[in-house]
Design an enzyme around this catalytic site. Sequence first.
Site, PDB file in Angstrom:
ATOM      1  N   SER A 148       4.169  23.066 -47.438  1.00 52.71           N
ATOM      2  CA  SER A 148       3.380  21.836 -47.505  1.00 52.71           C
ATOM      3  C   SER A 148       3.226  21.214 -46.124  1.00 52.71           C
ATOM      4  O   SER A 148       2.274  20.465 -45.886  1.00 52.71           O
ATOM      5  CB  SER A 148       4.029  20.821 -48.456  1.00 52.71           C
ATOM      6  OG  SER A 148       5.306  20.431 -47.994  1.00 52.71           O
ATOM      7  N   LYS A 356       6.186  21.593 -55.519  1.00 52.75           N
ATOM      8  CA  LYS A 356       5.043  21.111 -54.761  1.00 52.75           C
ATOM      9  C   LYS A 356       5.307  21.205 -53.262  1.00 52.75           C
ATOM     10  O   LYS A 356       4.412  21.506 -52.473  1.00 52.75           O
ATOM     11  CB  LYS A 356       4.722  19.675 -55.187  1.00 52.75           C
ATOM     12  CG  LYS A 356       3.432  19.106 -54.606  1.00 52.75           C
ATOM     13  CD  LYS A 356       3.709  18.264 -53.377  1.00 52.75           C
ATOM     14  CE  LYS A 356       2.443  17.685 -52.776  1.00 52.75           C
ATOM     15  NZ  LYS A 356       2.707  17.028 -51.477  1.00 52.75           N
ATOM     16  N   CYS A 357       6.566  20.978 -52.864  1.00 54.06           N
ATOM     17  CA  CYS A 357       6.921  20.986 -51.440  1.00 54.06           C
ATOM     18  C   CYS A 357       6.687  22.345 -50.779  1.00 54.06           C
ATOM     19  O   CYS A 357       6.394  22.411 -49.583  1.00 54.06           O
ATOM     20  CB  CYS A 357       8.385  20.615 -51.255  1.00 54.06           C
ATOM     21  SG  CYS A 357       8.894  19.076 -52.028  1.00 54.06           S
ATOM     22  N   ARG A 358       6.817  23.413 -51.531  1.00 56.22           N
ATOM     23  CA  ARG A 358       6.791  24.741 -50.922  1.00 56.22           C
ATOM     24  C   ARG A 358       5.401  25.359 -50.871  1.00 56.22           C
ATOM     25  O   ARG A 358       5.251  26.506 -50.442  1.00 56.22           O
ATOM     26  CB  ARG A 358       7.748  25.676 -51.656  1.00 56.22           C
ATOM     27  CG  ARG A 358       7.352  26.031 -53.075  1.00 56.22           C
ATOM     28  CD  ARG A 358       8.266  27.102 -53.625  1.00 56.22           C
ATOM     29  NE  ARG A 358       8.377  28.216 -52.700  1.00 56.22           N
ATOM     30  CZ  ARG A 358       9.103  29.307 -52.904  1.00 56.22           C
ATOM     31  NH1 ARG A 358       9.786  29.435 -54.018  1.00 56.22           N
ATOM     32  NH2 ARG A 358       9.147  30.273 -52.022  1.00 56.22           N
TER      33      ARG A 358
END
Length: 379
Positions: A148, A356-358
Amino acid sequence: MTTVDKRPSSRGYGDWRLSDIPQYKDGISTYEFVRATHEADYRTHQAEPVAGRTFGFNGIGRLTEVALHMPTKYTLHDQSSQYKESPSFFQGLMGVPDRGPVDLAAFQRETEELATAFENNGIKVHWVDYPEEPANPYGPLMGHVFLSWGSIWRGGSVISRFGFLPGMVGVSEYLAKWAWNTLNIPPLVAITEGAMEPGACNMIADEVLVTCLSASYDQRGTDQLVAAISKTSGTEEFHNLQLRPAVEGFFNKATGACAHPDININAIDVGKLVVSPAALDWDARTWLYDNNFELIEADPDEQREFLAPCNVLLLEPGKVIAHADCHKTNQKIRDAGVEVIEVTGTEIRKACGGIKCRVMQINREPGPTLADVRNRVWR
């Protein structure tokens, strides 16, 4: 958004004509041409034509393209020589529950599972590799599995200025270079003051950004990001909903508040948000209420235990990918009429992030606007 489907390189060198210059017309004066060039929209006049395509994860429209990193032994932050020197220092910065070392094989299986979920939903997946033994000027890279940090906005990529993690320095530069070399997507801006980690920001309508004031963001960095992406958003309005979570480092285990917006709040449908109440100060809650947003509160235990129940990834309005073991929150999301695709996130959370972060979100279709949210009838 304007669709650009023909790169300049596809034209024969001798085939160009003056009429190919957007501002040119027969009889135009020097002044008129210069003025028209100055007034041309950067995104549609320059960034997208240079890339030969549209791009940007702004808004909550259908997600069409992403990138992931397949973890290697160098992805494991707890194997860094600096981490081993003082685990307590890094654990203090992060504040998340300690669940032991990351299992690399399981981490790779999680990654394959997530990629399959994307592909099953018609989303194109790219893969980003790093050099062997990746390092920055201050030590080994840490947290570079979180692509992200290279998320692409309308107008181009953004270089982060990290608020508190020295192991992340250089990651967004590397990912911006990857986006340029691989996808022809240019950089938009570098954050040069204060702190701003754009990859952990998110959007809850086509023209509504969510940021924080926290360990990861200050007002100087926020102002610089908003000034850049608002100009290339292609929307008449642009709003920044700024949260003020009560947390010193990354995460507060007592409350579940986090320095990153995308651990606290995410869109799940038009006007519907999954939220951690601990991160919503009075001003934020008032703005959301006044603009007709419906709040689905995450289970407090799942939030405090850093199961990351709010860190869902919107595939399209009414459909999200979520951590499979966030049973109570996922049921609340389903009860709100949203389809939930569950994937394993055990190892990514050991690395102090979520699904979501990755993900590098490369492109979304234009989606619902704040006007659509305001016009929704639900209460």
